[in-house]
Enzyme design. Structure first.
Site, short mmCIF file in Angstrom:
data_model
loop_
_atom_site.label_atom_id
_atom_site.label_comp_id
_atom_site.label_asym_id
_atom_site.label_seq_id
_atom_site.Cartn_x
_atom_site.Cartn_y
_atom_site.Cartn_z
N GLY A 43 0.81 -1.21 0.00
CA GLY A 43 0.00 0.00 0.00
C GLY A 43 0.85 1.26 0.00
O GLY A 43 2.08 1.21 -0.01
N ILE B 296 -3.01 -10.91 7.26
CA ILE B 296 -3.33 -10.65 8.66
C ILE B 296 -4.57 -11.40 9.15
O ILE B 296 -4.89 -11.37 10.34
CB ILE B 296 -3.47 -9.14 8.95
CG1 ILE B 296 -4.64 -8.52 8.17
CG2 ILE B 296 -2.17 -8.40 8.66
CD1 ILE B 296 -4.93 -7.08 8.56
N TYR C 126 -16.69 2.02 7.09
CA TYR C 126 -15.23 2.10 7.18
C TYR C 126 -14.81 2.63 8.54
O TYR C 126 -13.97 2.04 9.23
CB TYR C 126 -14.69 2.99 6.06
CG TYR C 126 -13.24 3.36 6.21
CD1 TYR C 126 -12.24 2.40 6.13
CD2 TYR C 126 -12.85 4.70 6.43
CE1 TYR C 126 -10.90 2.75 6.27
CE2 TYR C 126 -11.53 5.05 6.56
CZ TYR C 126 -10.55 4.06 6.49
OH TYR C 126 -9.23 4.40 6.65
#
Length: 288
Positions: free
Chosen positions: A11, A39, A127
């Site tokens: 990222g 993860i 989010y």
């Protein structure tokens, strides 16, 4: 010498960390690819922790597609909450410190005041909810953690507002940009420098901190600055949020107070336009 493992290495922030560690010859910082550092895969993570035995882990991995998250709640929660919890538990088991990246979107952002770390978080989209759940999961499982909330992240890498504006500015005759959402852009290189400084100084002043560049702007003014610096000639019209409907609701005012990180950790923070100029100069040089 601290050993550091970066999760979410592909990222924006992960690539900025990689660039800085290579530029400054910082040793023992590892960037395993996502297929080796998922993860959500406890067994894979455990093997990775046993291999590297890190002193610090940096969690840059996140589900950041704000609008898509509204219809993809389970995956957003898995990555933003469960993945963060997995890393916190493993850090606790291996005596490692976790630097976990979070967001200004944990706040409702409906009041024009600088947001403190101690202010009540009240997210208004999926989010933000899942990122706040991730923060809590980390704090519930690990004392040795730094949670860094950031905002409006951009860089030379990945997809972001700066690169999108530079592309659209050359493709379109005119653009409409939201003018009534107020915040602060963050150059991911500056955030990466902050993260590396925390590790280098090793003060152990754990907790939640705010980091963005200094200053305040709107998306409209941000875009205008991009076009001014990049010398792109395009007509830009300011519009209200109500005229540009998106799947997710966004905070109206999410400018974070950074006094704590400056005082406790002695972090120097550049003005947003100064950092924007640096980024655009790099992009223009790359694009020849």
């Amino acid at each position: 010498m601290n050993k550091v493992v970066v999760f979410g290495a592909s990222g924006q922030l992960g690539q900025c960390l990689k660039y800085l560690t290579e530029k400054d010859s910082i040793q023992h910082v590892f960037f395993p690819p996502e297929d080796q550092a998922n993860i959500l895969d406890i067994d894979l993570l455990t093997a990775l922790f046993e291999q590297y035995k890190p002193n610090y882990c940096i969690n840059c991995a996140a589900y950041t597609a704000v609008d898509r998250a509204e219809d993809d709640v389970d995956m957003a929660r898995k990555i933003n909450r469960d993945g963060a919890e997995n890393l916190a538990k493993l850090c606790a088991g291996f005596n490692a410190t976790l630097i976990h990246i979070s967001t200004d979107f944990v706040f409702e952002g409906n009041t024009p005041k600088l947001l403190l770390e101690s202010d009540v978080a009240k997210p208004i989209n999926v989010y933000g909810v899942t990122k706040l759940e991730g923060e809590q999961a980390v704090l519930d499982n690990l004392k040795e953690t730094y949670i860094l909330r950031t905002s409006w992240l951009y860089s030379e890498y990945g997809n972001n507002f700066v690169k999108t504006m530079m592309r659209l500015g050359t493709e379109k005759d005119e653009l409409k940009i939201i003018a009534d959402q107020i915040g602060t852009p963050t150059y991911a290189i500056d955030l990466a420098k902050c993260v590396l400084s925390i590790i280098a100084n090793d003060k152990k002043l754990y907790g939640t901190y705010h980091f963005s560049n200094e200053g305040v702007t709107s998306w409209y003014d941000f875009a205008m600055a991009i076009f001014d610096i990049a010398k792109i000639n395009v007509k830009v019209y300011p519009v209200r949020t109500a005229e540009y409907v998106t799947r997710a609701v966004r905070p109206t005012f999410s400018v974070m107070d950074k006094t704590k990180i400056k005082n406790n950790l002695q972090i120097q923070i550049p003005y947003w336009r100064t950092s924007l100029e640096q980024c655009i100069n790099v992009l223009l040089t790359k694009n020849g």
